[in-house]
Scaffold this active site. Structure first.
Site, PDB file in Angstrom:
ATOM      1  N   GLU A   6     -12.843  -8.872   7.761  1.00  0.00           N
ATOM      2  CA  GLU A   6     -12.473  -7.617   7.117  1.00  0.00           C
ATOM      3  C   GLU A   6     -11.177  -7.817   6.335  1.00  0.00           C
ATOM      4  OE1 GLU A   6     -15.219  -5.920   7.139  1.00  0.00           O
ATOM      5  OE2 GLU A   6     -14.421  -4.091   7.995  1.00  0.00           O
ATOM      6  N   LYS A  28       7.339  17.550   7.395  1.00  0.00           N
ATOM      7  CA  LYS A  28       7.148  16.465   6.428  1.00  0.00           C
ATOM      8  C   LYS A  28       6.005  15.546   6.859  1.00  0.00           C
ATOM      9  CE  LYS A  28       9.863  13.235   3.706  1.00  0.00           C
ATOM     10  NZ  LYS A  28      11.183  12.680   3.441  1.00  0.00           N
ATOM     11  N   ASP A  29       5.928  15.261   8.160  1.00  0.00           N
ATOM     12  CA  ASP A  29       4.849  14.407   8.660  1.00  0.00           C
ATOM     13  C   ASP A  29       3.483  15.076   8.491  1.00  0.00           C
ATOM     14  OD1 ASP A  29       6.464  12.303   9.284  1.00  0.00           O
ATOM     15  OD2 ASP A  29       6.570  12.705  11.434  1.00  0.00           O
ATOM     16  N   SER A  35      16.342   6.484  14.457  1.00  0.00           N
ATOM     17  CA  SER A  35      15.690   5.938  13.276  1.00  0.00           C
ATOM     18  C   SER A  35      16.698   5.265  12.344  1.00  0.00           C
ATOM     19  CB  SER A  35      14.989   7.054  12.502  1.00  0.00           C
ATOM     20  OG  SER A  35      14.019   7.685  13.295  1.00  0.00           O
ATOM     21  N   HIS A  38      13.795   6.211  20.047  1.00  0.00           N
ATOM     22  CA  HIS A  38      14.631   7.361  20.371  1.00  0.00           C
ATOM     23  C   HIS A  38      15.960   6.949  20.999  1.00  0.00           C
ATOM     24  CE1 HIS A  38      11.683  10.890  19.883  1.00  0.00           C
ATOM     25  NE2 HIS A  38      11.315   9.887  19.125  1.00  0.00           N
TER      26      HIS A  38
END
Lengths: 261, 422
Positions: B287, B243-244, B219, B215
């Site tokens: 894994e 959108k998220d 971005s 922040h």
């Protein structure tokens, strides 16, 4: 459950391309057992109750002589279609050590539905002593604990025979061992467990080795994943819900973004 | 978009906010936060990783209510969760497959950062915090995998903890400390359980710092150019919240397919065999999300560095360990290894392609890690390891110097307004 699910999941994961190479690589095995169709495969697969009940009979009369099923309780058998009275009667057929009582002594009593399946040996050492030093594995999750799951267990049960003529020259069957085409290393301590007509099925099904193997694999698959039917049933609803939800969220997103584009 | 938040009209909200400006902060950070208007769906994976962190902590807290961290009961307690705890199978499969989904989200998030140069100034610390999160996740996932106390739990723990014995002088002391004894045993399980519960909350803290740094610098975006003014941004809410949320929906469809229809697909069947210290599995495999590092670890030949004239400078095991940890630690200096001033690969005609070679390299290492270290798989591992380091240490600086980047758009708003891709 493996093959169609595998294909489906691979497609779903096309984005996560990193995984794609992993899937076949897990099958590090001497021999790949042939794939068979099982009632419990696929999105809507369920356990064939009749086969599972017959399989329970095979377990009870054959496997249980050496193999424990320590995570299963008699009460669990209700899920195979036995009613409460049948489960009670089945449990009562076993003698369970309980206690200590008020005098501090252990005592024997008939089994109850809340008891775990009775084990054939008091401990692992006793099991080894009775089996030439080999420890019969617990069968509770054996179908989940092997590559190719039910296909492997079926292939193992039906894979006994003489050492083939084209076996490598240095292959030597150790004393007390048996040849099995599908066991890693091909030498297994367990003698061929099944023979034709070994059990008498109440429903009149002919009890040959392949039939008994199929039935007991169905039973053991249920024992390994008793939640499977509930899981898939919920899964269909959840996935459909999420698809609709995603569609709605997409519509919301479009509407919110309309003035930006 | 700034000013007094509308929610301050509520008296109670206002009362709280004057004493602890939590609502002002929410307004500032989650609603008004100016976000580039051109973020693609590749930018969804940050919020998806955050979503998975929450899912893992919540499902993990419930599992911890029923799990018993003792070598005699751990395996049985997991089976009890699967069979007798109400919806225990659901919680466990959510948690088990959640680890994979978390790593999928984070790996895509990381590759996205590499493609669009999100690590470059002024976002170096943001990138560092991300790598710290990755390392913490790896430690947490590793220790979580030990808890069911199956064969792979036990032998994976044995192999990985033994790596520390390669460290000169203090190696064996560290291993004893990790084990709490002289082999992987009950004390190991207990401390792993404790740390497995602790580290996720450390991750939450570092994620907080990661978002704080985000922040501050704002971005990055697919064009890789700076925000020039308000015309380049839109408020986070409702645009990116909407959108998220859509991203979370789609992600959950894939997640649910695993949980409900293929819960054990990504796991190793051998972990349904109770741990047996006397019986080593034929192939010890971690894994899937650890496979590339595992391939790098096992890629070093016995005579790798300085095994000449009968004098071994660095033993193969230590070399493998150095390379494995180095493969991640090297990412810390990536902002300076990359000499190009252009962030987005969209305007870097050579790096654009070389990036995909790096992705293929990581996929090849993943495959090689799943195989026994012999034959072609070993050579794929060696070639992949070589390329991994060659890419980061040699290609990144070189390409930055020689490449002629395409002309950058003047601003984010310009190509967006003209409706075309830059």
């Amino acid at each position: 459950m493996r093959a169609p699910v595998r294909t489906m999941a691979s497609v779903a994961l096309a984005a996560a391309f990193l995984l794609a190479p992993v899937l076949p690589a897990r099958a590090i095995e001497d021999v790949v057992p042939p794939h068979r169709h099982w009632s419990f495969q696929g999105f809507f697969g369920t356990f064939d109750r009749a086969a599972a009940q017959r399989g329970f009979q095979v377990y009870k009369e054959v496997c249980a002589a050496c193999h424990q099923l320590r995570f299963i309780y008699y009460r669990d058998l209700g899920a195979l279609g036995f009613n409460d009275d049948e489960v009670k009667a089945l449990a009562a057929g076993y003698e369970v050590t309980a206690g200590p009582n008020d005098q501090g002594e252990m005592f024997k009593r008939p089994g109850q539905p809340s008891d775990r399946f009775v084990t054939p040996f008091p401990n692992d050492q006793a099991a080894r002593a009775a089996n030439n030093g080999a420890l019969p594995v617990d069968l509770s999750v054996v179908v989940k604990a092997r590559e190719h799951g039910p296909d492997y267990v079926y292939a193992l049960l039906t894979g006994y025979g003489d050492v083939p003529k084209d076996a490598p020259k240095d292959f030597k069957l150790q004393p007390g061992m048996n040849y099995n085409a599908f066991f890693p290393g091909h030498q297994i301590a367990m003698p061929p467990p099944l023979s034709d007509g070994q059990v008498a099925y109440a429903d009149g099904t002919k009890a040959d080795v392949p039939q008994m193997a199929r039935d007991v694999v169905t039973f053991l698959s249920w024992a390994a994943e008793p939640e499977m039917e509930a899981r898939k049933e919920m899964g269909v609803k959840v996935v459909l819900f999420l698809i609709v939800l995603s569609g709605l969220l997409y519509a919301v997103k479009r509407k919110v973004w309309r003035d930006v584009h | 978009m700034t000013g007094a938040p509308a929610m301050l009209d509520n008296k109670l909200v206002k009362w709280v906010d004057q004493r602890l400006p939590i609502f002002t902060m929410m307004q500032h950070s989650a609603i008004d936060y100016p976000t580039p208007k051109n973020l693609s769906y590749w930018w969804n994976f940050g919020s998806l990783a955050g979503f998975m962190l929450v899912v893992m902590i919540v499902s993990g807290v419930f599992l911890a209510m029923h799990y018993t961290p003792h070598v005699d009961y751990a395996f049985a307690s997991v089976e009890r969760i699967m069979r007798d705890v109400n919806y225990g199978w659901l919680i466990r499969y959510i948690h088990m497959n959640g680890a994979s989904m978390f790593f999928i989200a984070v790996y895509i998030h990381l590759f996205r950062g590499m493609y669009y140069g999100s690590y470059k100034a002024p976002r170096e610390l943001l990138w560092w915090l991300g790598i710290v999160i990755l390392l913490l996740m790896m430690a947490t996932a590793f220790m979580g995998y030990v808890l069911p106390w199956g064969q792979m739990s036990f032998w994976g723990a044995t192999v990985i903890t033994n790596l520390f014995s390669a460290i000169p002088f203090v190696g064996n002391w560290i291993v004893t400390l990790l084990w709490g004894g002289f082999s992987v045993d009950n004390p190991t399980l207990n401390r792993f359980y404790s740390l497995h519960y602790l580290l996720p909350f450390v991750i939450v803290g570092v994620v907080g710092a990661h978002i704080w740094a985000l922040h501050t610098t704002k971005s990055n975006n697919p064009l890789g150019i700076d925000i020039k003014g308000p015309q380049d941004t839109i408020p986070f809410h409702p645009y990116y919240t909407a959108k998220d949320m859509f991203g979370v929906g789609v992600f959950m469809v894939v997640y649910a397919l695993f949980v409900f229809f293929a819960p054990n697909l990504l796991g190793d069947p051998a972990n349904y065999i109770p741990a047996n210290p006397l019986q080593t599995p034929a192939h010890i495999v971690p894994e899937w999300y650890f496979l590339p590092y595992y391939a790098i670890l096992r890629a070093t030949p016995d005579n790798f560095i300085g095994s000449w004239m009968g004098f071994t400078l660095v033993p193969a095991k230590l070399a493998g360990v150095i390379l494995m940890f180095g493969s991640i630690l090297l990412l810390f200096v990536l902002p300076w290894l990359d000499t190009s001033r252009v962030r987005s690969a969209r305007f870097r005609p050579i790096y654009k392609w070389v990036f995909w070679l790096f992705v293929i390299c990581c996929a090849a290492l993943t495959w090689a890690g799943s195989q026994p270290p012999e034959g072609p798989a070993l050579w794929v591992a060696r070639l992949g390891t070589f390329y991994y380091f060659f890419h980061l240490i040699v290609l990144m600086p070189l390409i930055g110097w020689f490449e002629r980047p395409l002309a950058l758009p003047k601003s984010i708003a310009e190509p967006v307004l003209s409706g075309g891709k830059a």
